[in-house]
Design an enzyme around this catalytic site. Structure first.
Site, mmCIF file in Angstrom:
data_model
loop_
_atom_site.group_PDB
_atom_site.id
_atom_site.type_symbol
_atom_site.label_atom_id
_atom_site.label_comp_id
_atom_site.label_asym_id
_atom_site.label_seq_id
_atom_site.Cartn_x
_atom_site.Cartn_y
_atom_site.Cartn_z
ATOM 1 N N GLY A 37 49.171 27.937 43.399
ATOM 2 C CA GLY A 37 48.842 28.857 42.316
ATOM 3 C C GLY A 37 48.908 30.289 42.813
ATOM 4 O O GLY A 37 49.122 30.551 44.002
ATOM 5 N N LEU A 38 48.721 31.221 41.906
ATOM 6 C CA LEU A 38 48.796 32.636 42.240
ATOM 7 C C LEU A 38 47.685 33.062 43.194
ATOM 8 O O LEU A 38 46.644 32.407 43.286
ATOM 9 C CB LEU A 38 48.699 33.476 40.966
ATOM 10 C CG LEU A 38 49.839 33.361 39.957
ATOM 11 C CD1 LEU A 38 49.484 34.124 38.677
ATOM 12 C CD2 LEU A 38 51.146 33.891 40.532
ATOM 13 N N SER A 39 47.910 34.157 43.877
ATOM 14 C CA SER A 39 46.864 34.751 44.697
ATOM 15 C C SER A 39 45.697 35.126 43.791
ATOM 16 O O SER A 39 45.888 35.733 42.730
ATOM 17 C CB SER A 39 47.403 36.007 45.394
ATOM 18 O OG SER A 39 46.392 36.649 46.137
ATOM 19 N N GLY A 40 44.487 34.741 44.179
ATOM 20 C CA GLY A 40 43.325 35.040 43.372
ATOM 21 C C GLY A 40 42.973 33.971 42.359
ATOM 22 O O GLY A 40 41.981 34.107 41.631
ATOM 23 N N GLY A 42 41.974 30.995 43.050
ATOM 24 C CA GLY A 42 40.829 30.219 43.528
ATOM 25 C C GLY A 42 41.191 29.056 44.431
ATOM 26 O O GLY A 42 40.361 28.181 44.679
ATOM 27 N N LYS A 43 42.419 29.042 44.948
ATOM 28 C CA LYS A 43 42.879 27.935 45.789
ATOM 29 C C LYS A 43 42.025 27.754 47.030
ATOM 30 O O LYS A 43 41.569 26.643 47.335
ATOM 31 C CB LYS A 43 44.350 28.156 46.200
ATOM 32 C CG LYS A 43 45.339 28.216 45.071
ATOM 33 C CD LYS A 43 46.745 28.400 45.585
ATOM 34 C CE LYS A 43 46.933 29.624 46.454
ATOM 35 N NZ LYS A 43 46.594 30.902 45.773
ATOM 36 N N SER A 44 41.833 28.818 47.787
ATOM 37 C CA SER A 44 41.080 28.713 49.042
ATOM 38 C C SER A 44 39.624 28.353 48.787
ATOM 39 O O SER A 44 39.028 27.563 49.530
ATOM 40 C CB SER A 44 41.166 30.028 49.828
ATOM 41 O OG SER A 44 42.480 30.250 50.302
ATOM 42 N N SER A 111 52.759 28.825 47.653
ATOM 43 C CA SER A 111 53.968 27.989 47.575
ATOM 44 C C SER A 111 54.672 28.186 46.235
ATOM 45 O O SER A 111 54.681 27.284 45.400
ATOM 46 C CB SER A 111 53.640 26.514 47.829
ATOM 47 O OG SER A 111 52.521 26.071 47.088
#
Length: 204
Positions: A37-40, A42-44, A111
């Site tokens: 998903g996009l930066s920001g 919430g992936k991490s 990715s």
């Protein structure tokens, strides 16, 4: 960047201990949760919450984070399209090894290219690769901007920034989608854990 094999006279050696045997001892399956998903988006945050939840349930888990691997394994790579592809190829190979070792492997990578994610899926056995699209509206990602990257990208200080000056290709066949635009991290986490539970991933 080419992924062509340059070494010669190499042979793949099967391990003495099988994946099934490792899973039997671990009490759960070996698999890779691939958060994209996009930066920001919430992936991490979700990756670390998921790792903690799995660990507390006795599941051997580990997070491979996008920034972390660039400190070592992929420190020679930038953010050009070719470098992004090579970044994902390398981490995909590492994730496949973790999965074969019976670990619940959680990755958090933008990715952005669909073909790169599909390439990682192809090197794993059916069912071992769980693509989860962490969907979030661009406006919301920019509001969060935890690293100040969107602001720099808008100012032209960061070239080829995903969502601004570089594309993001949404998954077409993700196993799961969580929309974090309005959903709290705890709610998204619950959806992911329920998916893993119901899919039999958390038992051998």
């Amino acid at each position: 960047m080419s992924a062509e094999t340059k070494a010669t006279n190499i042979v793949w050696h099967e391990t003495t201990v099988s994946k099934a045997e490792r899973e039997s001892v671990n009490g759960h399956r070996g698999f890779t949760v691939w958060l994209t998903g996009l930066s920001g988006s919430g992936k991490s945050t979700l990756a670390n919450m998921l790792e903690k939840t799995l660990w507390e349930r006795g599941v051997r888990s580990y997070v491979l984070d996008g920034d972390n691997v660039r400190h070592g394994l992929n420190k020679d790579l930038g953010f050009s399209p070719d470098d992004r592809t090579e970044n994902i190829r390398r981490i995909g190979e590492v994730a496949a090894l973790f999965t074969e070792a019976g670990v619940a492997n959680v990755t958090a990578f933008i990715s952005p290219y669909r073909s790169d994610r599909d390439s990682v899926r192809e090197i794993m056995k059916d069912g071992d690769f769980i693509e989860i699209y962490v969907a979030c509206e661009l406006d919301e990602c920019e509001k969060r901007d935890p690293k100040g990257l969107y602001k720099k990208a808008r100012a032209g200080e960061i070239p080829e920034f995903t969502g601004i000056s570089a594309p993001y290709e949404e998954p077409e066949k993700a196993e799961l989608v969580v929309d974090t635009t309005n959903q709290k991290p705890e709610e998204s986490l619950a959806v992911i854990v329920d998916f893993l539970d119901s899919g039999g991933y958390l038992s051998a």
